[in-house]
Design a protein around this motif. Structure first.
Motif, PDB file in Angstrom:
ATOM      1  N   GLY A 174       0.815  -1.203   0.000  1.00 19.42           N
ATOM      2  CA  GLY A 174       0.000   0.000   0.000  1.00 19.42           C
ATOM      3  C   GLY A 174       0.850   1.254   0.000  1.00 19.42           C
ATOM      4  O   GLY A 174       0.543   2.228  -0.695  1.00 19.42           O
ATOM      5  N   ALA A 175       1.936   1.246   0.770  1.00 20.18           N
ATOM      6  CA  ALA A 175       2.828   2.398   0.821  1.00 20.18           C
ATOM      7  C   ALA A 175       3.472   2.665  -0.528  1.00 20.18           C
ATOM      8  O   ALA A 175       3.628   3.828  -0.946  1.00 20.18           O
ATOM      9  CB  ALA A 175       3.903   2.185   1.881  1.00 20.18           C
ATOM     10  N   GLU A 176       3.827   1.600  -1.249  1.00 16.44           N
ATOM     11  CA  GLU A 176       4.427   1.773  -2.581  1.00 16.44           C
ATOM     12  C   GLU A 176       3.441   2.372  -3.567  1.00 16.44           C
ATOM     13  O   GLU A 176       3.813   3.214  -4.400  1.00 16.44           O
ATOM     14  CB  GLU A 176       4.937   0.433  -3.099  1.00 16.44           C
ATOM     15  N   VAL A 177       2.196   1.967  -3.501  1.00 17.32           N
ATOM     16  CA  VAL A 177       1.175   2.534  -4.386  1.00 17.32           C
ATOM     17  C   VAL A 177       1.068   4.034  -4.153  1.00 17.32           C
ATOM     18  O   VAL A 177       1.063   4.838  -5.100  1.00 17.32           O
ATOM     19  CB  VAL A 177      -0.189   1.851  -4.163  1.00 17.32           C
ATOM     20  N   VAL A 178       0.991   4.435  -2.883  1.00 11.94           N
ATOM     21  CA  VAL A 178       0.873   5.860  -2.551  1.00 11.94           C
ATOM     22  C   VAL A 178       2.120   6.615  -2.982  1.00 11.94           C
ATOM     23  O   VAL A 178       2.032   7.695  -3.591  1.00 11.94           O
ATOM     24  CB  VAL A 178       0.613   6.032  -1.048  1.00 11.94           C
ATOM     25  N   ALA A 183       4.805  10.412  -6.542  1.00 11.68           N
ATOM     26  CA  ALA A 183       6.047  10.735  -7.242  1.00 11.68           C
ATOM     27  C   ALA A 183       5.832  10.962  -8.736  1.00 11.68           C
ATOM     28  O   ALA A 183       6.540  11.762  -9.353  1.00 11.68           O
ATOM     29  CB  ALA A 183       7.063   9.611  -7.024  1.00 11.68           C
ATOM     30  N   GLU A 184       4.841  10.281  -9.315  1.00  9.70           N
ATOM     31  CA  GLU A 184       4.621  10.364 -10.758  1.00  9.70           C
ATOM     32  C   GLU A 184       3.519  11.350 -11.132  1.00  9.70           C
ATOM     33  O   GLU A 184       3.165  11.476 -12.303  1.00  9.70           O
ATOM     34  CB  GLU A 184       4.295   8.963 -11.294  1.00  9.70           C
ATOM     35  N   ALA A 185       2.980  12.050 -10.145  1.00  8.30           N
ATOM     36  CA  ALA A 185       1.873  12.968 -10.412  1.00  8.30           C
ATOM     37  C   ALA A 185       2.283  14.081 -11.364  1.00  8.30           C
ATOM     38  O   ALA A 185       1.531  14.440 -12.288  1.00  8.30           O
ATOM     39  CB  ALA A 185       1.355  13.553  -9.102  1.00  8.30           C
ATOM     40  N   THR A 186       3.462  14.642 -11.159  1.00 11.70           N
ATOM     41  CA  THR A 186       3.920  15.737 -12.016  1.00 11.70           C
ATOM     42  C   THR A 186       4.077  15.272 -13.447  1.00 11.70           C
ATOM     43  O   THR A 186       3.725  15.996 -14.387  1.00 11.70           O
ATOM     44  CB  THR A 186       5.255  16.300 -11.489  1.00 11.70           C
ATOM     45  N   GLU A 187       4.578  14.060 -13.618  1.00 10.48           N
ATOM     46  CA  GLU A 187       4.726  13.481 -14.955  1.00 10.48           C
ATOM     47  C   GLU A 187       3.384  13.414 -15.677  1.00 10.48           C
ATOM     48  O   GLU A 187       3.301  13.605 -16.889  1.00 10.48           O
ATOM     49  CB  GLU A 187       5.331  12.078 -14.824  1.00 10.48           C
ATOM     50  N   LEU A 188       2.327  13.153 -14.911  1.00 10.81           N
ATOM     51  CA  LEU A 188       0.991  13.093 -15.491  1.00 10.81           C
ATOM     52  C   LEU A 188       0.386  14.478 -15.704  1.00 10.81           C
ATOM     53  O   LEU A 188      -0.590  14.619 -16.438  1.00 10.81           O
ATOM     54  CB  LEU A 188       0.059  12.302 -14.565  1.00 10.81           C
ATOM     55  N   GLY A 189       0.928  15.482 -15.045  1.00 12.02           N
ATOM     56  CA  GLY A 189       0.350  16.818 -15.110  1.00 12.02           C
ATOM     57  C   GLY A 189      -0.645  17.094 -14.004  1.00 12.02           C
ATOM     58  O   GLY A 189      -1.432  18.044 -14.088  1.00 12.02           O
ATOM     59  N   TYR A 214      -5.315   6.230  -8.859  1.00 13.81           N
ATOM     60  CA  TYR A 214      -4.391   6.549  -7.769  1.00 13.81           C
ATOM     61  C   TYR A 214      -3.766   7.937  -7.879  1.00 13.81           C
ATOM     62  O   TYR A 214      -3.574   8.616  -6.867  1.00 13.81           O
ATOM     63  CB  TYR A 214      -3.290   5.491  -7.691  1.00 13.81           C
ATOM     64  N   GLY A 215      -3.446   8.376  -9.092  1.00 18.84           N
ATOM     65  CA  GLY A 215      -2.857   9.705  -9.249  1.00 18.84           C
ATOM     66  C   GLY A 215      -3.785  10.815  -8.801  1.00 18.84           C
ATOM     67  O   GLY A 215      -3.399  11.668  -7.988  1.00 18.84           O
ATOM     68  N   PRO A 216      -5.016  10.852  -9.316  1.00 18.59           N
ATOM     69  CA  PRO A 216      -5.949  11.887  -8.847  1.00 18.59           C
ATOM     70  C   PRO A 216      -6.211  11.807  -7.347  1.00 18.59           C
ATOM     71  O   PRO A 216      -6.296  12.840  -6.673  1.00 18.59           O
ATOM     72  CB  PRO A 216      -7.227  11.587  -9.647  1.00 18.59           C
ATOM     73  N   LEU A 217      -6.319  10.600  -6.823  1.00 17.08           N
ATOM     74  CA  LEU A 217      -6.589  10.434  -5.396  1.00 17.08           C
ATOM     75  C   LEU A 217      -5.420  10.954  -4.561  1.00 17.08           C
ATOM     76  O   LEU A 217      -5.612  11.581  -3.514  1.00 17.08           O
ATOM     77  CB  LEU A 217      -6.848   8.963  -5.092  1.00 17.08           C
ATOM     78  N   ALA A 218      -4.192  10.722  -5.035  1.00 15.01           N
ATOM     79  CA  ALA A 218      -3.009  11.119  -4.274  1.00 15.01           C
ATOM     80  C   ALA A 218      -2.762  12.615  -4.297  1.00 15.01           C
ATOM     81  O   ALA A 218      -2.050  13.137  -3.433  1.00 15.01           O
ATOM     82  CB  ALA A 218      -1.778  10.387  -4.814  1.00 15.01           C
ATOM     83  N   THR A 219      -3.343  13.310  -5.268  1.00 17.49           N
ATOM     84  CA  THR A 219      -3.073  14.744  -5.408  1.00 17.49           C
ATOM     85  C   THR A 219      -4.279  15.614  -5.087  1.00 17.49           C
ATOM     86  O   THR A 219      -4.211  16.840  -5.225  1.00 17.49           O
ATOM     87  CB  THR A 219      -2.600  15.059  -6.842  1.00 17.49           C
TER      88      THR A 219
END
Length: 251
Positions: A174-178, A183-189, A214-219
């Motif tokens: 779970g920690a790796e998913v988060v 970490a990759e959110a910026t890459e996605l924009g 996961y990206g939208p949820l994390a940001t």
């Protein structure tokens, strides 16, 4: 989102605390014309009910494996977060014969029959509708989930360092998913709550899960999740991007 969030379920809890009324997942199926919008609160309610179904009705325990034989769909996103809430491993397109529970859409029922444990079928009909005739050997999700509790608490605290997701044979905690999603959110924009990503990617790759959940949820952002996006013409896509206030496209 909070820096202390360690699991996908933590991310959802933080989103709920921050702004329960904002949109989180907007789903389109361009083969049927379906559109569903779920606020953080509505999505979290579906997650809680599904987690209660897993924990109380299906008696799964942390570390058990749930094979998710489902397309990119808002109900698939619910199941991924429900698994994270209970502490069971979500095995995306995994081998049902090696799973404790198999969760299947209508196109994978025969494959799911290999599961020796409980089998749950999702009709994936508009508004979460049930099967006209439940598939033999399966419980109909749309029948089972409405009566579940609206709040969820795991019997055992979820360990962020325990396996939580299997994707293409690779295991993530779970920690790796988060961590990866952040970490990759910026890459996605994805830069924050104003970010709204339209994703036509399937859920059978990390890239699809990262963009579509996961990206939208994390940001603190939101996602417009589109199934069968290839059926949509260029002008129609442009109109959707405008009407949904999309800031990023992944397809």
């Amino acid at each position: 989102m909070n820096a202390t969030d360690r699991t996908p379920a933590d991310l959802l809890a933080s989103a709920l605390a921050a702004d329960p009324g904002r949109p989180l997942v907007t789903f389109y199926d361009d083969a049927t014309g379906e559109r569903v919008e779920l606020s953080v609160a509505t999505f979290a309610n579906w997650v809680a009910k599904t987690a209660n179904l897993l924990q109380d009705e299906l008696a799964v325990e942390p570390g058990d494996r749930v094979a998710l034989l489902l397309p990119a769909h808002w109900q698939t996103a619910v199941w991924l977060l429900a698994c994270a809430s209970v502490g069971v491993v979500a095995d995306v397109d995994g081998d049902p014969a090696a799973a404790d529970v198999a969760v299947s859409g209508p196109d994978a029922l025969e494959t799911a029959r290999a599961c020796p444990g409980a089998r749950i079928a999702l009709a994936l009909r508009p508004l979460g509708g049930r099967f006209p005739q439940p598939p033999e050997g399966f419980a109909d999700y749309a029948v089972e989930v409405p009566g579940q509790g609206d709040r969820f608490a795991p019997y055992v605290p979820v360990d962020p360092e325990a396996p939580a997701l299997i994707m293409a044979g690779r295991e993530f905690t779970g920690a790796e998913v988060v961590q990866r999603a952040r970490a990759e959110a910026t890459e996605l924009g994805l830069t924050g709550p104003a970010s709204r990503i339209l994703s036509g990617l399937p859920y059978d790759t990390w890239e699809g899960l990262r963009a579509g959940l996961y990206g939208p949820l994390a940001t603190g952002g939101s996602v417009v999740l589109c199934r069968n996006l290839g059926r949509l013409g260029g002008d129609a896509l442009d109109k959707r991007v405008e009407s949904e206030r999309v800031t990023v496209i992944a397809r």
